[in-house]
Write an enzyme that holds these catalytic residues in place. Structure first.
Site, PDB file in Angstrom:
ATOM      1  N   ARG A   5      95.370  58.072  55.340  1.00 36.89           N
ATOM      2  CA  ARG A   5      94.604  58.068  54.092  1.00 36.89           C
ATOM      3  C   ARG A   5      93.126  58.363  54.379  1.00 36.89           C
ATOM      4  O   ARG A   5      92.464  57.575  55.067  1.00 36.89           O
ATOM      5  CB  ARG A   5      94.731  56.681  53.460  1.00 36.89           C
ATOM      6  CG  ARG A   5      93.866  56.465  52.255  1.00 36.89           C
ATOM      7  CD  ARG A   5      93.792  54.992  51.899  1.00 36.89           C
ATOM      8  NE  ARG A   5      92.995  54.810  50.717  1.00 36.89           N
ATOM      9  CZ  ARG A   5      92.422  53.670  50.367  1.00 36.89           C
ATOM     10  NH1 ARG A   5      92.574  52.590  51.132  1.00 36.89           N
ATOM     11  NH2 ARG A   5      91.718  53.592  49.283  1.00 36.89           N
ATOM     12  N   GLU A  44      85.007  38.639  53.977  1.00 36.15           N
ATOM     13  CA  GLU A  44      85.324  39.913  53.327  1.00 36.15           C
ATOM     14  C   GLU A  44      85.070  41.052  54.312  1.00 36.15           C
ATOM     15  O   GLU A  44      84.008  41.099  54.942  1.00 36.15           O
ATOM     16  CB  GLU A  44      84.424  40.073  52.093  1.00 36.15           C
ATOM     17  CG  GLU A  44      84.645  41.370  51.338  1.00 36.15           C
ATOM     18  CD  GLU A  44      83.630  41.571  50.201  1.00 36.15           C
ATOM     19  OE1 GLU A  44      82.536  40.955  50.238  1.00 36.15           O
ATOM     20  OE2 GLU A  44      83.934  42.349  49.293  1.00 36.15           O
ATOM     21  N   ARG A  64      82.116  51.158  43.331  1.00 31.50           N
ATOM     22  CA  ARG A  64      82.466  50.312  44.498  1.00 31.50           C
ATOM     23  C   ARG A  64      81.351  49.323  44.839  1.00 31.50           C
ATOM     24  O   ARG A  64      81.484  48.522  45.753  1.00 31.50           O
ATOM     25  CB  ARG A  64      82.740  51.190  45.727  1.00 31.50           C
ATOM     26  CG  ARG A  64      83.965  52.052  45.573  1.00 31.50           C
ATOM     27  CD  ARG A  64      84.271  52.812  46.856  1.00 31.50           C
ATOM     28  NE  ARG A  64      85.051  53.984  46.550  1.00 31.50           N
ATOM     29  CZ  ARG A  64      86.371  54.004  46.383  1.00 31.50           C
ATOM     30  NH1 ARG A  64      87.081  52.902  46.532  1.00 31.50           N
ATOM     31  NH2 ARG A  64      87.002  55.118  46.083  1.00 31.50           N
ATOM     32  N   SER A  73      84.981  51.012  55.236  1.00 29.28           N
ATOM     33  CA  SER A  73      83.844  51.832  54.827  1.00 29.28           C
ATOM     34  C   SER A  73      82.726  50.919  54.335  1.00 29.28           C
ATOM     35  O   SER A  73      82.905  49.696  54.267  1.00 29.28           O
ATOM     36  CB  SER A  73      84.280  52.785  53.707  1.00 29.28           C
ATOM     37  OG  SER A  73      84.610  52.048  52.538  1.00 29.28           O
ATOM     38  N   PRO A  81      95.658  46.900  48.385  1.00 29.56           N
ATOM     39  CA  PRO A  81      96.349  48.134  48.028  1.00 29.56           C
ATOM     40  C   PRO A  81      95.902  49.348  48.836  1.00 29.56           C
ATOM     41  O   PRO A  81      94.712  49.515  49.123  1.00 29.56           O
ATOM     42  CB  PRO A  81      96.015  48.332  46.542  1.00 29.56           C
ATOM     43  CG  PRO A  81      94.808  47.499  46.311  1.00 29.56           C
ATOM     44  CD  PRO A  81      94.909  46.342  47.256  1.00 29.56           C
ATOM     45  N   ASN A  82      96.886  50.156  49.164  1.00 26.87           N
ATOM     46  CA  ASN A  82      96.717  51.450  49.855  1.00 26.87           C
ATOM     47  C   ASN A  82      96.357  51.318  51.335  1.00 26.87           C
ATOM     48  O   ASN A  82      96.311  52.323  52.044  1.00 26.87           O
ATOM     49  CB  ASN A  82      95.662  52.328  49.136  1.00 26.87           C
ATOM     50  CG  ASN A  82      96.048  52.593  47.691  1.00 26.87           C
ATOM     51  OD1 ASN A  82      97.158  53.043  47.433  1.00 26.87           O
ATOM     52  ND2 ASN A  82      95.181  52.275  46.751  1.00 26.87           N
ATOM     53  N   ALA A 121      90.730  48.133  46.650  1.00 29.91           N
ATOM     54  CA  ALA A 121      90.117  48.377  45.340  1.00 29.91           C
ATOM     55  C   ALA A 121      90.107  47.130  44.452  1.00 29.91           C
ATOM     56  O   ALA A 121      89.293  47.047  43.526  1.00 29.91           O
ATOM     57  CB  ALA A 121      90.852  49.516  44.630  1.00 29.91           C
ATOM     58  N   HIS A 144      85.425  45.409  54.875  1.00 30.79           N
ATOM     59  CA  HIS A 144      85.735  46.765  54.426  1.00 30.79           C
ATOM     60  C   HIS A 144      85.510  47.713  55.584  1.00 30.79           C
ATOM     61  O   HIS A 144      84.513  47.591  56.316  1.00 30.79           O
ATOM     62  CB  HIS A 144      84.846  47.189  53.256  1.00 30.79           C
ATOM     63  CG  HIS A 144      85.003  46.289  52.071  1.00 30.79           C
ATOM     64  ND1 HIS A 144      86.112  46.345  51.255  1.00 30.79           N
ATOM     65  CD2 HIS A 144      84.235  45.292  51.598  1.00 30.79           C
ATOM     66  CE1 HIS A 144      85.997  45.415  50.320  1.00 30.79           C
ATOM     67  NE2 HIS A 144      84.868  44.751  50.511  1.00 30.79           N
ATOM     68  N   ASN A 185      90.514  42.092  53.306  1.00 35.57           N
ATOM     69  CA  ASN A 185      90.135  43.414  52.810  1.00 35.57           C
ATOM     70  C   ASN A 185      90.970  43.637  51.563  1.00 35.57           C
ATOM     71  O   ASN A 185      92.141  44.019  51.644  1.00 35.57           O
ATOM     72  CB  ASN A 185      90.390  44.507  53.851  1.00 35.57           C
ATOM     73  CG  ASN A 185      89.904  45.868  53.341  1.00 35.57           C
ATOM     74  OD1 ASN A 185      89.560  46.022  52.166  1.00 35.57           O
ATOM     75  ND2 ASN A 185      89.879  46.851  54.230  1.00 35.57           N
ATOM     76  N   TYR A 198      88.146  56.302  56.367  1.00 35.35           N
ATOM     77  CA  TYR A 198      88.735  55.049  56.849  1.00 35.35           C
ATOM     78  C   TYR A 198      89.141  55.073  58.327  1.00 35.35           C
ATOM     79  O   TYR A 198      89.573  54.050  58.852  1.00 35.35           O
ATOM     80  CB  TYR A 198      89.945  54.684  55.983  1.00 35.35           C
ATOM     81  CG  TYR A 198      89.569  54.459  54.523  1.00 35.35           C
ATOM     82  CD1 TYR A 198      88.691  53.438  54.170  1.00 35.35           C
ATOM     83  CD2 TYR A 198      90.066  55.278  53.508  1.00 35.35           C
ATOM     84  CE1 TYR A 198      88.318  53.231  52.844  1.00 35.35           C
ATOM     85  CE2 TYR A 198      89.699  55.078  52.181  1.00 35.35           C
ATOM     86  CZ  TYR A 198      88.826  54.045  51.859  1.00 35.35           C
ATOM     87  OH  TYR A 198      88.459  53.834  50.557  1.00 35.35           O
ATOM     88  N   ARG A 252      78.835  54.307  48.707  1.00 33.45           N
ATOM     89  CA  ARG A 252      79.811  55.233  48.101  1.00 33.45           C
ATOM     90  C   ARG A 252      79.615  55.282  46.576  1.00 33.45           C
ATOM     91  O   ARG A 252      78.504  55.107  46.099  1.00 33.45           O
ATOM     92  CB  ARG A 252      81.220  54.788  48.516  1.00 33.45           C
ATOM     93  CG  ARG A 252      81.411  54.839  50.037  1.00 33.45           C
ATOM     94  CD  ARG A 252      82.794  54.390  50.444  1.00 33.45           C
ATOM     95  NE  ARG A 252      83.821  55.266  49.893  1.00 33.45           N
ATOM     96  CZ  ARG A 252      85.125  54.960  49.871  1.00 33.45           C
ATOM     97  NH1 ARG A 252      85.536  53.815  50.374  1.00 33.45           N
ATOM     98  NH2 ARG A 252      85.992  55.799  49.356  1.00 33.45           N
ATOM     99  N   ASP A 286      88.614  34.056  41.676  1.00 38.50           N
ATOM    100  CA  ASP A 286      88.965  32.662  41.385  1.00 38.50           C
ATOM    101  C   ASP A 286      89.783  32.045  42.518  1.00 38.50           C
ATOM    102  O   ASP A 286      89.596  30.871  42.855  1.00 38.50           O
ATOM    103  CB  ASP A 286      89.751  32.578  40.074  1.00 38.50           C
ATOM    104  CG  ASP A 286      88.875  32.797  38.844  1.00 38.50           C
ATOM    105  OD1 ASP A 286      87.633  32.812  38.990  1.00 38.50           O
ATOM    106  OD2 ASP A 286      89.442  32.958  37.744  1.00 38.50           O
TER     107      ASP A 286
HETATM  108  C1  DQA Z   1      87.950  49.494  51.224  1.00 38.52           C
HETATM  109  C2  DQA Z   1      86.870  49.973  50.256  1.00 38.52           C
HETATM  110  C3  DQA Z   1      87.382  49.965  48.832  1.00 38.52           C
HETATM  111  O1  DQA Z   1      86.369  50.450  47.950  1.00 38.52           O
HETATM  112  C4  DQA Z   1      88.589  50.869  48.684  1.00 38.52           C
HETATM  113  O2  DQA Z   1      89.105  50.785  47.376  1.00 38.52           O
HETATM  114  C5  DQA Z   1      89.639  50.562  49.696  1.00 38.52           C
HETATM  115  C6  DQA Z   1      89.225  50.299  51.072  1.00 38.52           C
HETATM  116  C7  DQA Z   1      87.493  49.646  52.688  1.00 38.52           C
HETATM  117  O3  DQA Z   1      88.117  49.021  53.557  1.00 38.52           O
HETATM  118  O4  DQA Z   1      86.560  50.387  52.987  1.00 38.52           O
HETATM  119  O5  DQA Z   1      90.828  50.632  49.420  1.00 38.52           O
HETATM  120  O6  DQA Z   1      88.216  48.122  50.991  1.00 38.52           O
END
Ligand code: DQA
Length: 146
Positions: free
Chosen positions: A21, A102, A115, A106, A13-14, A81, A104, A78, A26, A111, A91
């Protein structure tokens, strides 16, 4: 010619808003910029890239199952959230044998406290965080060596 092994790159998401953003957190690269760089590196490594983004948890879960069914080499995930909330994603990662890396942009550990918990990390092959868009490249290089 045979299809190269594929790495799924799943974004939660996002992340469709990358570039606009919170660029101070980011960065200014868009998801398309990241996809382009991954495709270039993928060509060098002999790997196909299947890059996707969804704001819906179920899509990410379906795509993890698909990665398994399609025999993907690895998944770069990624989960945004959902990383911090989703037992269902935990799962799904656990349910497949494809290695999941995984990523990210950031460093969530540096943070807000909410998180610091990742439901993905305990079932992932490994985690790359805090290197911005470069993290995706590092994950792809790791995927190529698995
Ligand atoms: C994120 C870190 C997450 O905490 C956050 O909710 C994101 C982006 C990152 O790529 O740094 O949406 O996954």
């Amino acid at each position: 010619m045979a299809k190269p092994p594929t790495v799924y790159v799943l974004n939660g998401p996002n992340l469709n808003l990358l570039g606009v953003r919170e660029p101070e957190i980011y960065g200014t690269d868009t998801l398309d910029d990241i996809a382009g760089a991954l495709e270039d590196r993928g060509r060098e490594l002999g790997l196909g890239i299947d890059m996707r983004q969804s704001n819906h948890e179920g899509h990410l879960i379906d795509w993890l199952h698909e990665a398994q069914a399609e025999g993907a080499r690895a998944v770069i995930l990624n989960a945004g959230a959902f990383t911090h909330t989703s037992v269902a994603l935990h799962d799904a990662v656990k349910a497949i044998s494809v290695p999941v890396i995984e990523v990210h942009l950031s460093n969530p550990q540096a943070r807000e406290s909410f998180r610091r918990r990742s439901f993905v990390a305990p079932v992932a092959q490994g985690t790359i965080a805090g290197f911005g868009a470069l993290g995706y490249q590092l994950a792809l290089d790791a995927a190529a060596r698995l």
